[in-house]
Design an enzyme around this catalytic site. Sequence first.
Site, short mmCIF file in Angstrom:
data_model
loop_
_atom_site.label_atom_id
_atom_site.label_comp_id
_atom_site.label_asym_id
_atom_site.label_seq_id
_atom_site.Cartn_x
_atom_site.Cartn_y
_atom_site.Cartn_z
N LYS A 51 0.86 -1.18 0.00
CA LYS A 51 0.00 0.00 0.00
C LYS A 51 0.89 1.23 0.00
CE LYS A 51 -4.47 0.76 0.08
NZ LYS A 51 -5.48 -0.11 -0.54
P1 NAD Z 1 -12.64 7.47 -3.91
O1 NAD Z 1 -11.69 8.53 -3.54
O2 NAD Z 1 -12.91 7.21 -5.35
O3 NAD Z 1 -14.07 7.77 -3.23
C1 NAD Z 1 -14.20 7.97 -1.85
C2 NAD Z 1 -15.62 8.38 -1.52
O4 NAD Z 1 -15.72 8.51 -0.10
C3 NAD Z 1 -16.01 9.73 -2.09
O5 NAD Z 1 -17.38 9.73 -2.41
C4 NAD Z 1 -15.74 10.69 -0.94
O6 NAD Z 1 -16.52 11.88 -1.00
C5 NAD Z 1 -16.14 9.83 0.24
N1 NAD Z 1 -15.44 10.24 1.45
C6 NAD Z 1 -14.13 10.54 1.58
N2 NAD Z 1 -13.86 10.91 2.84
C7 NAD Z 1 -15.02 10.83 3.51
C8 NAD Z 1 -15.39 11.10 4.84
N3 NAD Z 1 -14.49 11.53 5.73
N4 NAD Z 1 -16.69 10.90 5.18
C9 NAD Z 1 -17.59 10.48 4.29
N5 NAD Z 1 -17.29 10.20 3.00
C10 NAD Z 1 -16.03 10.39 2.62
O7 NAD Z 1 -12.13 6.14 -3.17
P2 NAD Z 1 -12.46 4.64 -3.56
O8 NAD Z 1 -11.42 4.17 -4.50
O9 NAD Z 1 -13.90 4.49 -3.90
O10 NAD Z 1 -12.15 3.91 -2.17
C11 NAD Z 1 -13.12 3.87 -1.14
C12 NAD Z 1 -12.74 2.77 -0.15
O11 NAD Z 1 -12.69 1.52 -0.83
C13 NAD Z 1 -11.37 2.93 0.51
O12 NAD Z 1 -11.43 2.39 1.81
C14 NAD Z 1 -10.47 2.07 -0.35
O13 NAD Z 1 -9.32 1.64 0.36
C15 NAD Z 1 -11.42 0.92 -0.64
N6 NAD Z 1 -11.08 0.13 -1.83
C16 NAD Z 1 -10.97 0.72 -3.06
C17 NAD Z 1 -10.69 -0.06 -4.16
C18 NAD Z 1 -10.62 0.50 -5.56
O14 NAD Z 1 -10.51 -0.28 -6.51
N7 NAD Z 1 -10.69 1.80 -5.74
C19 NAD Z 1 -10.49 -1.44 -4.02
C20 NAD Z 1 -10.62 -2.01 -2.76
C21 NAD Z 1 -10.93 -1.21 -1.68
#
Ligand code: NAD
Length: 421
Positions: free
Chosen positions: A111
């Site tokens: 990570k």
């Molecule tokens: P992203 O940045 O695309 O989206 C994040 C979302 O969460 C946005 O809508 C944002 O406004 C919201 N957000 C951010 N901070 C916040 C807060 N303090 N309170 C409420 N909402 C908040 O991120 P993502 O890629 O969708 O990742 C989201 C989660 O999923 C993370 O935990 C990430 O580690 C996990 N994840 C992502 C992937 C991937 O392929 N992108 C894969 C596995 C896990």
Amino acid sequence: MEAGREFDSPMYHEAVAQFDRAATLMGLDDNVTGRLRSPQRSMIVSFPFRHDDYTEVETIFGYRVQHLTTMGPTKGGIRFAPDVDLGEISALAMLMTWKCSIVGVPFGGAKGGVRINPLELSRAELQRVTRRYTMEIINVIGPEQDIPAPDLGTNEQVMAWMMDTYSQHVGHSVPAVVTGKPPALGGSIARREATGRGLMFLLPRAASEVDLDPVGVSVAIHGFGNVGRYAAIAGQQMEAKIVAVSDISGGIYNHDGLDVEAVAKWVDENRFLEGYPDADSIDGDSIFTLDVDILVPAAIQGVINKDNASDITAKVIIEGANNPTTLEADDILRERDVFIVPDILANAGGVTVSYFEWVQDVQKYFWTENEIVARLREIMLTGYEEVHGIAVREKVDMRTAALMKGIQRVADAKLVRGIFP
Ligand code: NAD
């Protein structure tokens, strides 16, 4: 010897506590347990960042942690967030190891992160931070070494800049150095949707565990970024009723179900959910206690905690975010028979299609969308059945079962490789 204070953070302690719990139940060799608790390689960098106004130069901190190099190259996302630290990144790297192992992806976990708020950056600033961070970690990444991907606060464009920076440095194009890049650069079709879609493939199975009919089931999703948005779209396509979604600006609710495509269009045009007209505005955090069947945390860690766990009425939680549920909340929800599909299984669709992307880049041979989606579906459902089988056999919850499956393969690999020198 125990890990020192260098990894100290609530999230790292949670990840280790989860691991210890599963390792004890498995009767894992103490020597292996001790080795897997600490990440193998951790890099902390600091670098200057010039703001657009040319007057201010800020010192920025970044991290890249490789938890385990036993299985092959390491793999894991890069997050840009204002509170990232070494402990958080180390915890997430550890979760990535178990996740890859559960779905049979031949990578160890890694990570990375940069402590910065991407919402405050112009496009030019975001590009400068990305390129400089990539230069700082360039010696530890590579297609055979460690392959970054998008995560919280990063996206396809950030991956394109990382790929370009790495390629400029080595003197030729290396698409396989990152995944989740735009298809024009060798990115995989269907990677963007992979995590949300993979998660929703598990919804009918999870719903059936608590006798819910998946058609018409009501769903609330915390987070409307990469994971939340595509989970909502996939859920709607499967005839689930997405009644509420939220992002950092707040939440929206429509009892009859949101028009998810219209919500996505609104966010494309307005950046945030705030102001979306065809729904009621709700407080972002109230999404957890809405009267819904299924809850999907898909934003940040620690949001399901001792303060709200007792008020959650959903019968099923499918974890899109990493580590959204604290240990205390996990205990409360287990006692209340809430069925949880844990992060290391539920959101493994992202790393699975990232693996497909890497294979396609290395072979220079690209698959069709149908092939990718069918393989993703098969891997997610097989992973679910295997984890569920362990849960039933060992009489444990799905999180513990997933950890047991993830840890076992890694422990076996460690033992047969032996110790050098
Ligand atoms: P992203 O940045 O695309 O989206 C994040 C979302 O969460 C946005 O809508 C944002 O406004 C919201 N957000 C951010 N901070 C916040 C807060 N303090 N309170 C409420 N909402 C908040 O991120 P993502 O890629 O969708 O990742 C989201 C989660 O999923 C993370 O935990 C990430 O580690 C996990 N994840 C992502 C992937 C991937 O392929 N992108 C894969 C596995 C896990």
